[in-house]
Enzyme design. Structure first.
Site, mmCIF file in Angstrom:
data_model
loop_
_atom_site.group_PDB
_atom_site.id
_atom_site.type_symbol
_atom_site.label_atom_id
_atom_site.label_comp_id
_atom_site.label_asym_id
_atom_site.label_seq_id
_atom_site.Cartn_x
_atom_site.Cartn_y
_atom_site.Cartn_z
ATOM 1 C CG HIS A 96 7.093 -2.067 2.032
ATOM 2 N ND1 HIS A 96 6.890 -0.892 2.726
ATOM 3 C CD2 HIS A 96 5.926 -2.760 2.138
ATOM 4 C CE1 HIS A 96 5.667 -0.872 3.225
ATOM 5 N NE2 HIS A 96 5.067 -1.996 2.882
ATOM 6 C CG MET A 100 -2.004 -1.094 1.105
ATOM 7 S SD MET A 100 -3.559 -0.739 1.960
ATOM 8 C CE MET A 100 -3.007 -0.636 3.648
#
Length: 282
Positions: free
Chosen positions: A37, A30
């Site tokens: 990430h 997101m």
């Protein structure tokens, strides 16, 4: 760096790779990317010929409209971070319209009870939203492998169940939690914390680490009481839940069994910012 905003364009680009059965790695996010990430992206780059990362704040998995509104959106900065690893990552940054085609609603899913524990209890409809977006992204990207962080361990188990029940041909890979130097689990929500709050929030991981030690000699109930009292003594925090659960079923542990793996799950608010974390207890 290729950036696609429309699934039709992305599919047209990926089509030759599907035909050639090229391995495609996929990291759904997101946005508001952090080193956690990037660690998923690094693994995907190591293990696949082609890598796609999606950046999409999915409205159907937010049961709190204020949380959706305040969720950080930093696409330009995210692209710069991705470029530090590779300029060959394909970015899919769709609009809500491109994903939902005018019907921003969730499908309903049955995850054999996994959805009724912890996050499911406190965020009604959340895992229907997660299942809806992940299933759609899998249909669009058609990856060989997809990578998820273990911080959202319940979500990871649910996505594995989704893939199994819907016979989606993708290998779901869980990756270790990435932490700040002080132990705080990396999260996009950490961007909303002040530096002081970030330091204070190390209490979460410290408490989980102590809970793990206690679980060696104490019952699940005694460990839970310890965690509850710890946060009662720190009024800046509000403990939403702490649960020791069977890793496979996510059902609460009432009596320890030698042949089961257990994990502690926690959700805490500080200044209305919700932080979650988890730790293996075996």
């Amino acid at each position: 760096m290729l950036i696609f905003n429309k699934q039709t364009d992305l599919k047209a680009y990926l089509s030759p790779f599907w035909t050639a059965k090229t391995t495609i790695g996929f990291v759904p996010t997101m946005g508001a990317l952090h080193d956690g990430h990037l660690s998923l992206l690094r693994k995907a780059l190591q293990e696949n010929k082609v890598v796609v990362m999606s950046i999409f704040v999915n409205p159907t998995q937010f049961n709190n409209p204020e949380d959706l509104e305040k969720y950080p959106r930093t696409l330009d900065r995210d692209v710069q971070k991705i470029a530090t690893l590779s300029d060959k990552v394909i970015i899919y940054a769709p609009t809500v319209e491109d994903i939902y085609n005018g019907k921003t609603v969730s499908e309903s899913f049955n995850y054999d009870g996994l959805e009724h524990q912890m996050e499911g209890k406190h965020r009604p409809g959340h895992f229907d939203g997660v299942g809806t977006i992940v299933k759609r992204l899998f249909e669009i990207v058609q990856p060989s492998n997809s990578y998820f962080g273990e911080k959202d361990f319940q979500q990871l188990q649910i996505i594995k169940k989704l893939v199994q029940k819907h016979k989606i041909p993708v290998n779901v890979i869980g990756c270790p939690i990435h932490r700040e130097k002080n132990g705080l689990a990396m999260s996009s929500r950490n961007e909303r914390l002040t530096e002081t709050e970030k330091e204070e929030s190390t209490l979460i991981f410290k408490t989980l680490t102590t809970a793990k030690k206690l679980f060696g000699t104490k019952s699940a109930k005694e460990v839970s009481e310890f965690v509850k009292k710890t946060f009662e003594n720190h009024p800046k925090f509000s403990l939403e839940y702490f649960q020791i659960a069977d890793e496979a079923t996510l059902k609460p542990c009432f009596r320890k069994s030698k042949n089961k793996k257990y994990r502690a799950f926690i959700a805490v608010f500080i200044n209305n910012i919700r932080l979650i974390d988890t730790i293996s207890l075996n």
